[in-house]
Design an enzyme around this catalytic site. Structure first.
Site, PDB file in Angstrom:
ATOM      1  N   GLU A  99     -20.247   9.964  42.270  1.00 22.72           N
ATOM      2  CA  GLU A  99     -20.224  11.389  43.233  1.00 22.72           C
ATOM      3  C   GLU A  99     -18.946  11.831  44.368  1.00 22.72           C
ATOM      4  OE1 GLU A  99     -22.733   8.499  44.206  1.00 22.72           O
ATOM      5  OE2 GLU A  99     -22.387   9.212  42.889  1.00 22.72           O
ATOM      6  N   GLU A 108       1.929   1.510  44.935  1.00 29.30           N
ATOM      7  CA  GLU A 108       1.492   2.529  44.462  1.00 29.30           C
ATOM      8  C   GLU A 108       0.137   1.915  43.477  1.00 29.30           C
ATOM      9  OE1 GLU A 108       0.204   6.052  43.688  1.00 29.30           O
ATOM     10  OE2 GLU A 108       1.729   5.849  44.974  1.00 29.30           O
ATOM     11  N   GLU A 136      -8.542   3.778  43.814  1.00 29.27           N
ATOM     12  CA  GLU A 136      -8.629   4.359  42.922  1.00 29.27           C
ATOM     13  C   GLU A 136     -10.094   4.534  41.867  1.00 29.27           C
ATOM     14  OE1 GLU A 136      -5.788   7.373  43.096  1.00 29.27           O
ATOM     15  OE2 GLU A 136      -5.887   8.021  44.803  1.00 29.27           O
ATOM     16  N   ASP A 140      -8.475   8.095  50.678  1.00 29.84           N
ATOM     17  CA  ASP A 140      -6.897   8.345  52.377  1.00 29.84           C
ATOM     18  C   ASP A 140      -6.513   7.233  52.419  1.00 29.84           C
ATOM     19  OD1 ASP A 140      -7.827  11.024  51.251  1.00 29.84           O
ATOM     20  OD2 ASP A 140      -8.944  11.631  53.204  1.00 29.84           O
TER      21      ASP A 140
END
Length: 128
Positions: free
Chosen positions: A84, A68, A75, A94
């Site tokens: 963008e 995690e 991320e 993902d």
């Protein structure tokens, strides 16, 4: 070379401080990390109460929490590199989330195998 020897206690403590800052950031900003921390605390507490083997539960908790944290880091990097929307950014995010999901499912399996039998014994009226 800056920072001294690789075996320096000062250098280790400084690095540990940076790592702990990452944990604090994830706990404050990532709801899933908070849920996983509390699930780990529950699993470890149940392990202690039931007298079940600690190592497999501890390792699976560490795996899920570590993945995690890597997911959170990935991320952040993807958002920095590609603010963008981009199809490859989506694939990266993902896939990292999928790694956490698979580890979580594996942790549930380990929990069922390790904690299931002693928990069933307690539920049937036995003592741990």
């Amino acid at each position: 070379m800056t920072g001294g020897s690789a075996l320096s206690l000062r250098r280790f403590l400084r690095s540990a401080g940076f790592a702990w800052a990452g944990v604090r950031h994830a706990y404050r900003s990532q709801p899933n990390f908070r849920i996983e921390c509390w699930a780990a605390a529950l699993a470890l507490s149940l392990t202690a109460v039931l007298g079940a083997p600690l190592a497999p539960i501890l390792l699976t908790c560490a795996l899920v929490l570590s993945l995690e944290l890597l997911n959170t880091a990935l991320e952040a990097v993807v958002d920095l590199a590609s603010p963008e929307l981009h199809p490859l950014a989506k694939v990266a995010k993902d896939a990292a989330a999928a790694a956490v999901l698979l580890a979580s499912l594996g942790a549930l399996g380990v929990g069922a195998v390790v904690l299931g039998p002693p928990l069933l014994g307690v539920l049937r009226g036995g003592l741990p």
